[in-house]
Design a protein around this motif. Structure first.
Motif, PDB file in Angstrom:
ATOM      1  N   LYS A  23       0.838  -1.210   0.000  1.00 49.31           N
ATOM      2  CA  LYS A  23       0.000   0.000   0.000  1.00 49.31           C
ATOM      3  C   LYS A  23       0.868   1.253   0.000  1.00 49.31           C
ATOM      4  O   LYS A  23       0.587   2.228  -0.713  1.00 49.31           O
ATOM      5  N   ILE A  24       1.926   1.234   0.832  1.00 49.97           N
ATOM      6  CA  ILE A  24       2.827   2.388   0.895  1.00 49.97           C
ATOM      7  C   ILE A  24       3.503   2.605  -0.459  1.00 49.97           C
ATOM      8  O   ILE A  24       3.609   3.736  -0.952  1.00 49.97           O
ATOM      9  N   GLN A  25       3.980   1.501  -1.065  1.00 55.07           N
ATOM     10  CA  GLN A  25       4.629   1.619  -2.370  1.00 55.07           C
ATOM     11  C   GLN A  25       3.649   2.115  -3.436  1.00 55.07           C
ATOM     12  O   GLN A  25       4.013   2.935  -4.290  1.00 55.07           O
ATOM     13  N   GLU A  26       2.407   1.628  -3.389  1.00 59.28           N
ATOM     14  CA  GLU A  26       1.411   2.095  -4.351  1.00 59.28           C
ATOM     15  C   GLU A  26       1.133   3.584  -4.161  1.00 59.28           C
ATOM     16  O   GLU A  26       0.970   4.329  -5.132  1.00 59.28           O
ATOM     17  N   GLU A  27       1.068   4.015  -2.872  1.00 57.12           N
ATOM     18  CA  GLU A  27       0.848   5.426  -2.585  1.00 57.12           C
ATOM     19  C   GLU A  27       2.018   6.274  -3.108  1.00 57.12           C
ATOM     20  O   GLU A  27       1.818   7.355  -3.682  1.00 57.12           O
TER      21      GLU A  27
END
Length: 239
Positions: free
Chosen positions: A123-127
């Motif tokens: 999720k962090i990487q996608e953000e």
């Protein structure tokens, strides 16, 4: 011989036992006197037959019952033994299953933690990717705006240059005319032409100054855009 009378052999054969078995129960008869045929063979009356039959059948029944009880006891003991073994095996299986279940639950908890960690990381990487795309999109929009402004300024510069060329051409024509007039030696109009010459020179100088200012603005704008590009790429590289 009457059909109601039977020898010991006949009764033994009827009851499916040996002759000695019948003889053993004859001793238990109430009357001690025995009927005999002409050959001296003992004959048993109906009552005596029934008495012996009841004794033999009772013994057989008791034996069968005893055998059954013994067999049932062996079966019961075997069942109890099997039950104990089954209960022990079941207890061992339950214990093993519990250990396996506890291990599965422990592994599941560990796996769930790892999965949750990976999900959060994704999720962090996608953000971060969305932010980077947004920054690139904004940067592209700003670059497009800057390019449009530069194109507009370039068009303006081209127009100014065309106007300057036209003015220069016009000025050259006026100069040529002035020289021609001077060649004609017309002192009365000399002052007027000189005034016109000075006026066009002032206009040309003003246009040149305006053109130089415009070129300087374009240079400043290009430097600002280059600095902005370097700052954005530096920020993206640091992320």
């Amino acid at each position: 011989m009457s059909d109601s009378l039977k020898t010991i052999r006949e009764l033994a054969d009827e009851l499916g036992v040996n002759k000695q078995n019948v003889q053993y129960h004859i001793k238990s008869l109430p009357n001690k006197e025995r009927l005999k045929n002409e050959k001296g063979i003992i004959l048993l009356t109906i009552d005596e037959q029934n008495f012996i039959r009841a004794k033999i059948l009772k013994v057989s029944t008791d034996k069968v019952l005893a055998d059954k009880i013994s067999t049932d006891k062996v079966s019961t003991d075997k069942i109890l033994t099997d039950k104990v073994s089954t209960d022990k095996a079941l207890a061992d299986k339950i214990l093993t299953d519990k250990v396996s279940t506890d291990k599965i639950l422990t592994d599941k908890v560990s796996t769930d933690k790892e999965n949750n960690f990976l999900i959060e990381k994704i999720k962090i990487q996608e953000e971060q990717i969305r932010d980077l795309k947004e920054q690139r999109r904004n940067g592209k929009e700003q670059l497009d705006i800057k390019d449009s402004q530069i194109a507009q300024m370039q068009n303006l510069l081209d127009q100014q240059q065309r106007l300057a060329l036209q003015d220069k051409k016009l000025l050259d024509e006026y100069k040529s005319e002035i020289n021609d007039l001077k060649a004609l030696k017309m002192p009365t109009q000399e002052t007027e032409f000189k005034h016109l010459d000075n006026q066009y020179k002032d206009e040309v100088n003003a246009l040149k100054e305006k053109l130089e200012n415009l070129q300087e603005q374009i240079k400043v704008q290009k430097r600002i855009e280059e600095q902005e590009k370097q700052r954005k790429w530096w920020g993206l590289w640091r992320k």
